[in-house]
Design a protein around this motif. Structure first.
Motif, short mmCIF file in Angstrom:
data_model
loop_
_atom_site.label_atom_id
_atom_site.label_comp_id
_atom_site.label_asym_id
_atom_site.label_seq_id
_atom_site.Cartn_x
_atom_site.Cartn_y
_atom_site.Cartn_z
N GLU A 1 1.50 -2.39 -3.14
CA GLU A 1 2.18 -1.58 -1.89
C GLU A 1 2.42 -0.30 -2.30
OE1 GLU A 1 4.49 -4.95 0.56
OE2 GLU A 1 5.19 -4.23 -1.52
N ARG A 2 2.94 0.14 -3.48
CA ARG A 2 3.23 1.16 -3.92
C ARG A 2 1.93 2.07 -4.15
NH1 ARG A 2 4.13 3.72 -9.18
NH2 ARG A 2 6.13 5.36 -9.05
N SER B 1 5.94 -3.67 -4.45
CA SER B 1 4.86 -4.28 -5.43
C SER B 1 3.95 -3.10 -5.91
CB SER B 1 4.16 -5.37 -4.76
OG SER B 1 3.31 -4.86 -3.68
#
Length: 365
Positions: free
Chosen positions: A122-123, A119
């Motif tokens: 998260e990235r 996501s």
């Protein structure tokens, strides 16, 4: 000799043979090569150009098929003589010699290139963590051409680590950098890999890089590992004459083992024989003509010594000189001498032996 893979090893390379067809004949480059690494260990394949080390790395990455043997990672077989798992399915990261960064992407986007399944949040978190890890938090918006060679190397490392690979392969990653930067970055890369616990294999021809980064080093010659060992043993206890000559600075001088085989006599005096090879076979003749390996740090400058040697070459290395010295017989030695002892070519200086490890080999004509 090649290391025998341990059953519980994280990376296991077992008796692999690699080659290619030339005019209907198989040209074999790698011959029955084996080694193993535990999880979190850093291994190195060290050798001259053409010895097969990069071919081994390519086989581990899945770019080359095997004629025989097997490669397993984390208990899963990746390659054998009949099957090769494709590179993208191996969960193996690669840092290439030329870094292979995308010139049109920023530092952050280069690092996050392999994280498209995550996501956005998260990235972003993963990229931020890696920027901090490699010391580039202020460079995230820059493009590769705006970075130094050392910075580009760190971006390439961060990009390879981003997907959290099971294994990282480094193909001569410091070869485009100047000598002083290479060793410093090698130490930094080791610290980074140890911090994240990544198992890695480095390929290099530079022993200083190998010593700076690796836990275990395999010296390669003609497609085989001739010694898989710690750096200390490669230097002080070389298994073959090739390893002795390739690793470190040294020369071979003629010697003679006495009848009790307790010491070896050379032009500079007698040395206790604390390590030997075939020449130490008690079934051989009492007196043995041998070649003795003398390292540059075995020969000490000593003005009070009666033993004199002539300075025939000198190389300034900052804190020290590397002197090439000639004995009265014409035999040459190497000596590392503190640089405040600046002697002229042709000058005779006092020397003495201070060798803790005496390595002998059968005399070679």
């Amino acid at each position: 000799m090649s290391a025998i893979p341990a059953p519980s090893a994280h990376l296991s390379v077992e008796a692999i043979r690699v080659g290619y067809q030339v005019a209907h004949q198989m040209h074999e480059i790698v011959h029955n090569l084996s080694f193993a690494l535990q999880r979190g260990e850093i291994g190195c394949l060290l050798g001259q150009s053409g010895c097969g080390k990069t071919t081994v790395l390519r086989a581990i990455a899945g770019f080359e098929s095997l004629i025989a043997g097997r490669i397993a990672l984390g208990g899963k077989e990746l390659s054998n003589a009949t099957h090769t798992t494709v590179p993208e399915a191996r969960h193996v990261g690669v840092v290439f010699q030329d870094y292979a960064l995308f010139p049109h992407l920023s530092v952050a986007d280069n690092i996050g290139f392999g994280l498209r399944k995550l996501s956005g949040a998260e990235r972003h978190a993963r990229i931020s963590k890696l920027l901090t890890l490699v010391g580039l938090t202020s460079q995230e918006k820059k493009f590769p051409h705006e970075l130094s060679g050392g910075q580009q190397q760190r971006v390439a490392l961060a990009r390879a680590l981003a997907p959290q690979p099971d294994l990282l392969l480094l193909d001569e990653p410091f070869s485009n950098l100047d000598v002083d930067l290479r060793e410093r970055l090698a130490t930094e890369v080791r610290d980074i890999l140890k911090e994240v616990g990544t198992t890695a294999v480095l390929v290099t021809h530079d022993q200083h890089e190998a010593f700076a980064i690796a836990d275990q080093i395999g010296v390669m010659q003609n497609g085989v590992i001739v010694q898989w060992d710690h750096a200390y043993n490669l230097y002080h206890r070389p298994a073959t004459r090739f390893v002795a000559d390739f690793v470190g600075l040294g020369v071979f001088v003629p010697g003679r083992i006495d009848q009790h085989k307790q010491d070896v006599s050379i032009e500079l005096g007698s040395l206790p024989l604390c390590h030997g090879l075939e020449v130490c076979d008690p079934n051989e003749q009492d007196a043995q003509q041998v070649d003795v390996l003398l390292r540059a740090d075995d020969v000490v400058h000593d003005d009070s010594s009666p033993l004199q040697a002539e300075v025939v070459r000198k190389a300034f290395r900052g804190a020290e000189f590397l002197y090439t010295l000639k004995l009265p017989s014409g035999q040459q030695l190497l000596a590392l001498v503190p640089s405040h002892h600046d002697h002229a070519l042709g000058e005779r200086i006092g020397i003495r032996l201070e060798a803790d490890h005496v390595v002998t080999f059968p005399k070679q004509d």
